[in-house]
Design a protein around this motif. Structure first.
Motif, PDB file in Angstrom:
ATOM      1  N   LEU A  64      66.538 -25.620 -59.030  1.00 19.90           N
ATOM      2  CA  LEU A  64      66.829 -24.589 -58.026  1.00 19.90           C
ATOM      3  C   LEU A  64      68.244 -24.022 -58.156  1.00 19.90           C
ATOM      4  CD1 LEU A  64      65.138 -26.364 -54.998  1.00 19.90           C
ATOM      5  CD2 LEU A  64      64.277 -24.371 -56.258  1.00 19.90           C
ATOM      6  N   GLY A  65      69.064 -24.621 -59.026  1.00 17.28           N
ATOM      7  CA  GLY A  65      70.413 -24.112 -59.259  1.00 17.28           C
ATOM      8  C   GLY A  65      71.393 -24.372 -58.144  1.00 17.28           C
ATOM      9  N   VAL A  66      71.240 -25.509 -57.478  1.00 15.02           N
ATOM     10  CA  VAL A  66      72.174 -25.876 -56.404  1.00 15.02           C
ATOM     11  C   VAL A  66      72.689 -27.288 -56.669  1.00 15.02           C
ATOM     12  CG1 VAL A  66      71.080 -24.410 -54.659  1.00 15.02           C
ATOM     13  CG2 VAL A  66      70.328 -26.772 -54.908  1.00 15.02           C
ATOM     14  N   PRO A  67      73.866 -27.623 -56.128  1.00 16.90           N
ATOM     15  CA  PRO A  67      74.323 -29.010 -56.246  1.00 16.90           C
ATOM     16  C   PRO A  67      73.489 -29.908 -55.321  1.00 16.90           C
ATOM     17  CG  PRO A  67      75.880 -27.722 -54.956  1.00 16.90           C
ATOM     18  CD  PRO A  67      74.838 -26.763 -55.463  1.00 16.90           C
ATOM     19  N   VAL A  68      73.362 -31.158 -55.640  1.00 18.04           N
ATOM     20  CA  VAL A  68      72.579 -32.086 -54.823  1.00 18.04           C
ATOM     21  C   VAL A  68      73.099 -32.099 -53.385  1.00 18.04           C
ATOM     22  CG1 VAL A  68      71.941 -34.508 -54.491  1.00 18.04           C
ATOM     23  CG2 VAL A  68      71.869 -33.518 -56.768  1.00 18.04           C
ATOM     24  N   GLY A  69      74.411 -31.989 -53.226  1.00 20.41           N
ATOM     25  CA  GLY A  69      75.000 -31.997 -51.891  1.00 20.41           C
ATOM     26  C   GLY A  69      74.515 -30.875 -50.996  1.00 20.41           C
ATOM     27  N   TYR A  70      73.984 -29.807 -51.584  1.00 18.75           N
ATOM     28  CA  TYR A  70      73.452 -28.678 -50.814  1.00 18.75           C
ATOM     29  C   TYR A  70      72.434 -29.150 -49.795  1.00 18.75           C
ATOM     30  CZ  TYR A  70      70.378 -24.713 -49.850  1.00 18.75           C
ATOM     31  OH  TYR A  70      69.597 -23.769 -49.231  1.00 18.75           O
ATOM     32  N   PHE A  71      71.628 -30.125 -50.159  1.00 15.13           N
ATOM     33  CA  PHE A  71      70.561 -30.595 -49.282  1.00 15.13           C
ATOM     34  C   PHE A  71      71.082 -31.415 -48.103  1.00 15.13           C
ATOM     35  CE2 PHE A  71      68.586 -30.207 -53.535  1.00 15.13           C
ATOM     36  CZ  PHE A  71      67.753 -29.139 -53.240  1.00 15.13           C
ATOM     37  N   GLU A  73      74.450 -30.783 -46.701  1.00 18.95           N
ATOM     38  CA  GLU A  73      75.527 -30.098 -46.003  1.00 18.95           C
ATOM     39  C   GLU A  73      75.168 -29.711 -44.575  1.00 18.95           C
ATOM     40  OE1 GLU A  73      76.348 -26.877 -48.660  1.00 18.95           O
ATOM     41  OE2 GLU A  73      77.494 -28.160 -50.028  1.00 18.95           O
ATOM     42  N   SER A  74      73.966 -29.259 -44.336  1.00 24.87           N
ATOM     43  CA  SER A  74      73.566 -28.813 -43.001  1.00 24.87           C
ATOM     44  C   SER A  74      72.621 -29.809 -42.327  1.00 24.87           C
ATOM     45  CB  SER A  74      72.906 -27.438 -43.098  1.00 24.87           C
ATOM     46  OG  SER A  74      71.745 -27.517 -43.907  1.00 24.87           O
ATOM     47  N   GLU A  79      77.094 -33.530 -37.346  1.00 26.21           N
ATOM     48  CA  GLU A  79      78.184 -32.723 -36.825  1.00 26.21           C
ATOM     49  C   GLU A  79      79.464 -33.531 -36.640  1.00 26.21           C
ATOM     50  OE1 GLU A  79      74.600 -30.818 -36.576  1.00 26.21           O
ATOM     51  OE2 GLU A  79      75.022 -32.580 -35.384  1.00 26.21           O
ATOM     52  N   THR A  80      79.336 -34.768 -36.207  1.00 26.29           N
ATOM     53  CA  THR A  80      80.516 -35.599 -36.026  1.00 26.29           C
ATOM     54  C   THR A  80      80.698 -36.473 -37.248  1.00 26.29           C
ATOM     55  OG1 THR A  80      79.218 -37.299 -34.904  1.00 26.29           O
ATOM     56  CG2 THR A  80      80.295 -35.659 -33.506  1.00 26.29           C
ATOM     57  N   ALA A  81      81.881 -36.418 -37.808  1.00 28.71           N
ATOM     58  CA  ALA A  81      82.167 -37.212 -39.006  1.00 28.71           C
ATOM     59  C   ALA A  81      82.268 -38.682 -38.634  1.00 28.71           C
ATOM     60  CB  ALA A  81      83.457 -36.743 -39.642  1.00 28.71           C
TER      61      ALA A  81
END
Length: 149
Positions: A64-71, A73-74, A79-81
């Motif tokens: 899909l041309g995205v970094p694994v982290g893309y999945f 991020e949202s 929301e709270t670290a």
């Protein structure tokens, strides 16, 4: 015993995969083939009914041309670290053995993990760092008086 059952995170990831697939104009067959799974199994991944392995998620990210982290991020509920293993202190740059090949190493990592826009931004930053480390004076057209140093 099988792995952990799927949950809301798997539904989230499956939805993002389906969204990217549609945006890219890829068929479900185009996603199922590199995973070596049936269309039925792919459908379970996309609905979040089955959990993807890290290896399969990496394969899909590349297709899909995205970094694994893309999945992630949202991801809902993030929301709270919260402190975790990834929050351990980073090694100081001075502790590294040397800067030889720094730009090349960063470029290889960027190619493997970042989308085109982020690669371009990182490339500009790396060039500036490489330039600064080489001891060359930067040319600033706006502030150049024309007089030699």
């Amino acid at each position: 015993m099988a792995g952990k059952p799927a949950d809301y995170r798997d539904v989230h990831i499956g939805g993002l995969i389906e969204e990217r697939r549609l945006r890219a104009g890829l068929s479900r067959e185009a996603l199922a083939a590199p995973l070596e799974v049936s269309l039925s199994q792919l459908g379970k991944y996309l609905k979040g009914a089955n959990r993807l392995s890290a290896t399969d998620l990496d394969i899909l990210a590349r297709v899909l041309g995205v970094p694994v982290g893309y999945f992630f991020e949202s991801m809902p509920g993030r929301e709270t670290a919260q402190a975790g293993l990834s929050d351990r202190p980073q090694a100081r740059l001075e502790a590294l053995e040397g800067w030889t090949g720094f730009a090349e190493a960063v470029a290889r990592a960027a190619d493997a993990h970042l989308d085109e826009d982020r690669r371009q931004a990182l490339g500009s930053l790396v060039r500036a760092v490489d330039h600064a480390l080489s001891g060359q004076k930067t040319f600033d057209k706006a502030n150049d008086s024309g007089a030699p140093d």
